[in-house]
Design a protein around this motif. Structure first.
Motif, PDB file in Angstrom:
ATOM      1  N   LEU A  77       0.755  -1.215  -0.047  1.00  0.00           N
ATOM      2  CA  LEU A  77       0.115  -0.071   0.091  1.00  0.00           C
ATOM      3  C   LEU A  77       0.731   1.416   0.070  1.00  0.00           C
ATOM      4  CD1 LEU A  77      -2.660  -1.117   2.421  1.00  0.00           C
ATOM      5  CD2 LEU A  77      -2.906  -0.993   0.043  1.00  0.00           C
ATOM      6  N   THR A  78       2.090   1.165   0.745  1.00  0.00           N
ATOM      7  CA  THR A  78       2.790   2.329   0.884  1.00  0.00           C
ATOM      8  C   THR A  78       3.344   2.545  -0.711  1.00  0.00           C
ATOM      9  OG1 THR A  78       3.571   1.903   3.108  1.00  0.00           O
ATOM     10  CG2 THR A  78       4.896   3.089   1.748  1.00  0.00           C
ATOM     11  N   GLY A  79       3.626   1.301  -1.498  1.00  0.00           N
ATOM     12  CA  GLY A  79       4.259   1.692  -2.847  1.00  0.00           C
ATOM     13  C   GLY A  79       3.241   2.176  -3.520  1.00  0.00           C
ATOM     14  N   LYS A  80       1.897   1.772  -3.408  1.00  0.00           N
ATOM     15  CA  LYS A  80       0.692   2.371  -4.291  1.00  0.00           C
ATOM     16  C   LYS A  80       0.575   3.798  -3.866  1.00  0.00           C
ATOM     17  CE  LYS A  80      -1.834  -1.974  -5.082  1.00  0.00           C
ATOM     18  NZ  LYS A  80      -3.101  -2.676  -4.891  1.00  0.00           N
ATOM     19  N   ALA A  81       0.762   4.243  -2.630  1.00  0.00           N
ATOM     20  CA  ALA A  81       0.814   5.708  -2.389  1.00  0.00           C
ATOM     21  C   ALA A  81       1.773   6.655  -2.925  1.00  0.00           C
ATOM     22  CB  ALA A  81       0.667   5.846  -0.880  1.00  0.00           C
ATOM     23  N   LYS A  82       2.944   5.917  -2.939  1.00  0.00           N
ATOM     24  CA  LYS A  82       4.020   6.737  -3.551  1.00  0.00           C
ATOM     25  C   LYS A  82       3.745   7.021  -4.851  1.00  0.00           C
ATOM     26  CE  LYS A  82       8.077   5.433  -0.658  1.00  0.00           C
ATOM     27  NZ  LYS A  82       9.203   4.691  -0.327  1.00  0.00           N
ATOM     28  N   GLN A  83       3.383   5.869  -5.717  1.00  0.00           N
ATOM     29  CA  GLN A  83       3.177   6.236  -7.094  1.00  0.00           C
ATOM     30  C   GLN A  83       2.048   7.069  -7.445  1.00  0.00           C
ATOM     31  OE1 GLN A  83       2.410   2.250  -9.263  1.00  0.00           O
ATOM     32  NE2 GLN A  83       3.152   1.155  -7.587  1.00  0.00           N
ATOM     33  N   ALA A  84       0.968   7.287  -6.327  1.00  0.00           N
ATOM     34  CA  ALA A  84      -0.173   8.299  -6.664  1.00  0.00           C
ATOM     35  C   ALA A  84       0.336   9.610  -6.409  1.00  0.00           C
ATOM     36  CB  ALA A  84      -1.307   7.762  -5.609  1.00  0.00           C
ATOM     37  N   VAL A  85       1.119   9.600  -5.302  1.00  0.00           N
ATOM     38  CA  VAL A  85       1.848  10.942  -5.255  1.00  0.00           C
ATOM     39  C   VAL A  85       2.512  11.476  -6.273  1.00  0.00           C
ATOM     40  CG1 VAL A  85       3.271  12.214  -3.542  1.00  0.00           C
ATOM     41  CG2 VAL A  85       1.463  10.759  -2.730  1.00  0.00           C
ATOM     42  N   GLY A  86       3.535  10.253  -6.717  1.00  0.00           N
ATOM     43  CA  GLY A  86       4.371  10.808  -7.713  1.00  0.00           C
ATOM     44  C   GLY A  86       3.732  11.239  -9.131  1.00  0.00           C
ATOM     45  N   ARG A  87       2.594  10.497  -9.270  1.00  0.00           N
ATOM     46  CA  ARG A  87       1.877  11.039 -10.483  1.00  0.00           C
ATOM     47  C   ARG A  87       1.180  12.202 -10.355  1.00  0.00           C
ATOM     48  NH1 ARG A  87       0.294   5.225 -10.365  1.00  0.00           N
ATOM     49  NH2 ARG A  87       1.509   4.358 -12.122  1.00  0.00           N
ATOM     50  N   ALA A  88       0.803  12.438  -9.304  1.00  0.00           N
ATOM     51  CA  ALA A  88      -0.162  13.934  -8.744  1.00  0.00           C
ATOM     52  C   ALA A  88       0.883  14.923  -8.926  1.00  0.00           C
ATOM     53  CB  ALA A  88      -0.645  13.672  -7.569  1.00  0.00           C
ATOM     54  N   THR A  89       2.086  14.641  -8.394  1.00  0.00           N
ATOM     55  CA  THR A  89       3.097  15.762  -8.636  1.00  0.00           C
ATOM     56  C   THR A  89       4.009  15.649  -9.838  1.00  0.00           C
ATOM     57  OG1 THR A  89       4.836  14.301  -7.093  1.00  0.00           O
ATOM     58  CG2 THR A  89       3.014  16.125  -6.234  1.00  0.00           C
ATOM     59  N   ASP A  90       3.826  14.876 -10.773  1.00  0.00           N
ATOM     60  CA  ASP A  90       4.734  14.573 -11.785  1.00  0.00           C
ATOM     61  C   ASP A  90       6.217  14.278 -11.526  1.00  0.00           C
ATOM     62  OD1 ASP A  90       5.031  14.381 -14.641  1.00  0.00           O
ATOM     63  OD2 ASP A  90       5.353  16.280 -14.916  1.00  0.00           O
TER      64      ASP A  90
END
Length: 63
Positions: free
Chosen positions: A14-27
């Motif tokens: 879940l932490t990995g998925k969250a990092k991905q989501a934040v990374g996509r949101a912040t480019d």
């Protein structure tokens, strides 16, 4: 697989998925990649634990 291991692996995934989501949101491609790697590592650990559990089941069946 112990309950504690299951919780740790799920939390890591879940932490990995969250990092991905934040990374996509912040480019932030680096954060996306780190999240993907962390999620994949957690999935690999879960798969390894499943194989280990299956091996124990086979051993128990022949005991």
């Amino acid at each position: 697989m112990s309950f504690t291991d299951k919780v740790k692996n799920e939390a890591e995934e879940l932490t990995g998925k969250a990092k991905q989501a934040v990374g996509r949101a912040t480019d932030n491609e680096s954060l996306v990649a780190k999240g993907e790697a962390q999620e994949t590592a957690a999935q690999a650990k879960k798969a390894g634990e499943h194989v280990k559990d299956a091996g124990k089941d086979v051993r128990d069946a022949f005991s």
